[in-house]
Design an enzyme around this catalytic site. Structure first.
Site, PDB file in Angstrom:
ATOM      1  N   VAL A 139       1.369   2.921 -16.247  1.00 33.18           N
ATOM      2  CA  VAL A 139       0.952   1.543 -16.479  1.00 33.18           C
ATOM      3  C   VAL A 139       1.647   0.973 -17.715  1.00 33.18           C
ATOM      4  O   VAL A 139       2.058  -0.185 -17.724  1.00 33.18           O
ATOM      5  CB  VAL A 139      -0.595   1.465 -16.619  1.00 33.18           C
ATOM      6  N   GLU A 140       1.807   1.796 -18.742  1.00 34.64           N
ATOM      7  CA  GLU A 140       2.375   1.286 -19.991  1.00 34.64           C
ATOM      8  C   GLU A 140       3.871   0.985 -19.898  1.00 34.64           C
ATOM      9  O   GLU A 140       4.329  -0.002 -20.463  1.00 34.64           O
ATOM     10  CB  GLU A 140       2.126   2.276 -21.137  1.00 34.64           C
ATOM     11  N   SER A 141       4.614   1.857 -19.239  1.00 33.74           N
ATOM     12  CA  SER A 141       6.076   1.643 -19.253  1.00 33.74           C
ATOM     13  C   SER A 141       6.742   1.988 -17.927  1.00 33.74           C
ATOM     14  O   SER A 141       7.951   2.177 -17.883  1.00 33.74           O
ATOM     15  CB  SER A 141       6.722   2.495 -20.356  1.00 33.74           C
ATOM     16  N   TYR A 326      -7.196  -3.210 -17.076  1.00 34.95           N
ATOM     17  CA  TYR A 326      -6.316  -2.134 -17.537  1.00 34.95           C
ATOM     18  C   TYR A 326      -6.969  -0.778 -17.282  1.00 34.95           C
ATOM     19  O   TYR A 326      -6.340   0.144 -16.750  1.00 34.95           O
ATOM     20  CB  TYR A 326      -6.012  -2.305 -19.030  1.00 34.95           C
TER      21      TYR A 326
END
Ligand SMILES: [Ca+2]
Length: 413
Positions: A139-141, A326
């Protein structure tokens, strides 16, 4: 993509719970950030000169400071991002369509297999499951694909200089200088997103100082390099120190009984799973939910959408990023990486009366008519809007750029 990330960022920054970037890898636009160029700005130079004694007072040595700023500059694009007020929050359905797309699931399973050895060591050391760490990474990168290439000292000094939330960004800038002073990386490699989130798991500098670890033992806590080892271990360390309980779910999808009082939904109401069971709440197979501890019911799209029973580990992920979508995105992606099914509950039609299937069909029809919607994921982003506008203009229609059922019908079958 920018708007999504921005809304999440602002939410977590405003809440003061900022751990990390907030989903740099989430967005319909697959294209990386366009390169940001520094432009001369005497007012920024003056701000840096005024900041220097404050940084030295905070323990930064002059050599570190001067090396950090030698190649730094004012980035007007960062200000533009920060001032852009067109932010909005995606629906949970859209967010999940992106965060746990089939593509992100399959990339994640491949990443899990590729890094199985190190993820297993990380799980043993920190007690955070490989699938959870990998889901944060995804999800972050997007598993390291979108770490961001904006020079952090330039970005943070621009934001601190600009002044809106200047104190926050100045403290992040001082933390960034401490990272350089520690020798973990050098100014050329200290890169990330426009708002200062860095590396595979998008740590902001203060989170880096608090949680980053050197897991591969080379003496540097390197969350920026192609090797994700330190970044993944750092994310696990963060979750572990926030209270992660190994073997416990973040949440489970549930079905609610007819007439469920929606006033009981939300993180503010906690009951035992047994109490929820007594009220008629069941898992998606109709069974009672096992006792994973105190639980809340979430209905992020209302009673007409899917429902989740969430536990302590949900709250732990909020320490990383407080946005509900998130946490659901990371949690659900981790379930998918473990082999779990897609969300089984139905999502209600959107404000235009369109379901995801309608939106996907519209994207497919526009695509076959020669208008590029940037994919057919059912998420209406800037490319889909541009495709609609182009179609409308070419067909003598009022240009709205907005999807609709009449437009879907007009495009035929
Ligand atoms: Ca290292």
């Amino acid at each position: 993509m920018q708007a999504t990330r921005r809304a999440v960022m602002l939410g977590l920054l405003a809440a003061g719970l900022a751990g990390c970037g907030g989903g740099f890898g989430i967005g319909p636009g697959a294209a990386p950030e366009p390169a940001m160029r520094a432009v001369p700005n005497p007012a920024w130079n003056a701000w840096v000169a005024g900041f220097r004694p404050r940084a030295l007072g905070a323990g930064i040595d002059p050599g570190t400071f001067d090396r950090a700023f030698r190649s730094a500059g004012f980035l007007p694009d960062v200000i533009e991002r920060d001032r852009n007020q067109t932010e909005f929050t995606r629906t949970t359905e859209d967010y999940l369509s992106i965060a746990a797309s089939e593509e992100r699931v399959s990339l994640g399973r491949a990443a899990l297999a590729r890094h199985a050895g190190v993820l297993s060591q990380i799980e043993s050391r920190y007690g955070v499951e490989a699938e959870v760490v990998t889901a944060v990474w995804g999800v972050e990168s997007r598993y390291g694909e979108r770490r961001g290439d904006v020079p952090i000292v330039s970005a943070l000094s621009t934001l601190a200089f600009e002044g809106r939330r200047g104190a926050f960004f100045e403290s992040q800038l001082i933390a960034a200088l401490k990272i350089l002073q520690s020798g973990d990386t050098d100014p050329a490699h200290l890169t990330g997103s426009w708002a200062g989130a860095m590396g595979h798991t998008q740590f902001i500098p203060t989170s880096y100082l608090a949680y980053a670890v050197d897991f591969n033992g080379d003496g540097r806590r390197d969350i920026w390099s192609d090797d994700p080892t330190d970044a993944l271990a750092s994310a696990a360390a963060y979750l572990s120190r926030s209270g992660w309980r190994r073997g416990q779910p973040w949440g489970v999808e549930v079905q609610l009984p007819a007439g469920f009082n929606s006033g009981l939904a939300g993180r503010g109401t906690t009951r035992s799973p047994a109490a929820w069971t007594a009220m008629g709440v069941r898992d998606m197979d109709g069974r009672a939910v096992p006792d994973h501890g105190a639980a809340s019911i979430l209905i992020p799209m209302g009673l007409a959408g899917p429902a989740f029973m969430v536990f302590r580990n949900f709250t732990v992920i909020t320490r990383y990023n407080n946005a509900e979508n998130y946490v659901i995105g990371v949690g659900h992606l981790s379930d998918r990486l473990r082999g779990g099914p897609p969300i089984r509950g139905r999502f209600p039609p959107d404000a235009r009366g369109m379901t995801k299937a309608d939106r996907q069909e519209l994207q497919r029809r526009l695509t076959s008519a020669g208008y590029d919607t940037g994919g057919t994921d059912g998420v209406v982003g800037s490319k889909t809007e541009a495709a609609i506008s182009a179609y409308e203009a070419a067909n003598g229609l009022p240009v709205t750029g907005q999807p609709s059922i009449p437009l879907l019908r007009r495009l035929g079958g």
